[in-house]
Design a protein around this motif. Structure first.
Motif, short mmCIF file in Angstrom:
data_model
loop_
_atom_site.label_atom_id
_atom_site.label_comp_id
_atom_site.label_asym_id
_atom_site.label_seq_id
_atom_site.Cartn_x
_atom_site.Cartn_y
_atom_site.Cartn_z
N GLN A 125 6.11 35.21 -33.41
CA GLN A 125 5.36 35.72 -32.27
C GLN A 125 5.29 37.25 -32.24
N LYS A 126 6.43 37.90 -32.48
CA LYS A 126 6.46 39.36 -32.42
C LYS A 126 5.61 40.01 -33.51
N TYR A 164 -2.15 32.89 -32.61
CA TYR A 164 -1.83 34.19 -32.04
C TYR A 164 -3.07 35.07 -31.93
N ALA A 195 -1.44 25.46 -31.43
CA ALA A 195 -0.41 26.36 -31.93
C ALA A 195 -0.03 26.01 -33.37
N HIS A 233 7.41 30.59 -30.13
CA HIS A 233 7.84 31.77 -30.84
C HIS A 233 7.50 31.77 -32.32
N ALA A 281 4.20 30.15 -24.20
CA ALA A 281 4.46 30.81 -25.49
C ALA A 281 5.30 29.91 -26.38
N ASN A 335 11.19 26.65 -25.15
CA ASN A 335 9.86 26.06 -25.14
C ASN A 335 9.92 24.63 -24.62
#
Length: 380
Positions: free
Chosen positions: A198-199, A119, A359, A112, A110, A16
């Motif tokens: 993130q996932k 998100y 974020a 993470h 992005a 990042n």
């Protein structure tokens, strides 16, 4: 100990990479009125700028004489001091159009780990594109995107409403287990800072979301050709420029932790420190690539950033040839996007929209601040 802390944080967050300091922008209206704050949105018709904690002004481009930035429009992450007791890590989404305005490519930065609200907003932005090309070392797909047929509007709506479910068809590399430790560390740090991973925060099960990254084997082969490895990051601690930056981060950590004695929470102190760390990484990457005594670090970053961007841009150019595709989102770690932006500009694309998303919204509840307007004012 200080070097170990710095090196671990750098390794954890290196994808990042960003521009370095809080950004404060100025809008000069044709009436000669001057408005200062943080630019959060701009396209060909409108500009949004945040003043203070909650006040947002929506201004017509027709009423603006000039937009002055404290620095050039570079980078895809910034750390902003919004007001006393509140700061934010913001991530950019910048859209570029070709000369004929028939293809639009959004470079969506992005991070993470982030607030779930980020998100949620990001999901809506990405899903609105005809195709999303996402990063993920180890997720392998050999699909020729120039031959891909996008879902119809009706099919897309069925997926978004949950009436139809899609399973990504790519397979995980056999060597992808090497990333499990890093994923676990990210998850634990996210939980400790009350942030989402993130996932977990995004739903990738969309037929128009396509993996656009190298496999673990390809990454290892590229690194072998350059004669570098992940442990080369450890050598960064002996670079004089990076040593100075590490000292600054260490001082920031101590300063933030000292605020705990005045009532600041551990979570706020650590979030501020990590946010400032993210906001210095682009400078660190540039220093490492210019340090002749540490060429291996620059070569490592070339593999991690530029070589993976080769794959992302190849996929972007493939999907551009699909007639039904008008809007493309490239969803990669923010440090990749300066190079991807350069490649788009070289292909004749021009910036037409810029948006900054919160974020990490960092609020220090121990600081008493008078209420500010919460409505979005209009000044046009």
């Amino acid at each position: 100990m200080k070097k170990i802390l710095f090196t671990f944080c750098y390794f954890f967050l290196f994808s990042n990479l960003v521009s370095a300091e809080p950004q404060h922008d100025t809008i000069v209206l044709k009436t000669k009125k001057v408005i200062e704050g943080n630019l959060i949105y701009a396209d060909e018709e409108w500009v949004k700028i945040r003043q203070g904690a909650n006040k947002i002004l929506l201004i017509s481009k027709e009423d603006i004489f000039a937009i002055q930035r404290s620095k050039p429009t570079e980078g895809y992450i910034r750390y902003s001091k919004i007001r006393l007791g509140r700061s934010a890590l913001e991530v950019a989404s910048k859209t570029f159009a070709n000369a004929s305005k028939t293809k639009f490519v959004s470079l969506v930065g992005a991070v993470h780990i982030a607030d779930q609200a980020y998100y949620t907003q990001l999901q809506d932005i990405l899903d609105s594109h005809d195709v999303v090309l996402f990063e993920g070392v180890g997720s392998v797909s050999n699909e020729d995107l120039s031959q891909w047929t996008p879902p119809t509007s009706a099919e897309k709506e069925e997926e978004l409403s949950g009436k139809k479910h899609f399973q990504q068809s790519y397979h995980r590399s056999d060597a992808s287990s090497n990333l499990d430790l890093l994923t676990t560390l990210q998850t634990y740090i996210g939980q400790f800072l009350d942030l989402s991973f993130q996932k977990d925060g995004l739903n990738y099960a969309r037929s128009w979301w396509k993996p656009a990254d190298v496999s673990i084997e390809e990454l290892q082969e590229l690194m072998a050709k350059k004669g570098v490895g992940f442990l080369d990051i450890l050598s960064m601690a002996s670079s004089k420029d990076l040593e100075q930056q590490a000292n600054q981060i260490y001082a920031s950590l101590l300063g933030n932790l000292s605020g705990i004695l005045l009532g600041k929470s551990w979570s706020v102190a650590l979030k501020e420190t990590f946010a400032e760390l993210l906001a210095t990484q682009m400078m660190m990457m540039e220093s490492s690539s210019k340090d002749d005594s540490k060429k291996s670090v620059g070569q490592l970053m070339e593999v991690l950033i530029l070589c993976r961007n080769d794959k992302a841009f190849k996929c972007t150019k493939e999907v551009m040839t699909v007639p039904q595709v008008k809007t493309i989102a490239v969803f990669y770690g923010a440090g990749h996007n300066n190079d991807l932006e350069k490649r788009l500009v070289e292909e004749g694309f021009e910036l037409c929209k810029e948006e900054w998303l919160l974020a990490w919204d960092i609020k220090d509840e121990s600081v008493s601040v008078s209420e500010e307007p919460t409505d979005e004012d209009s000044d046009h």
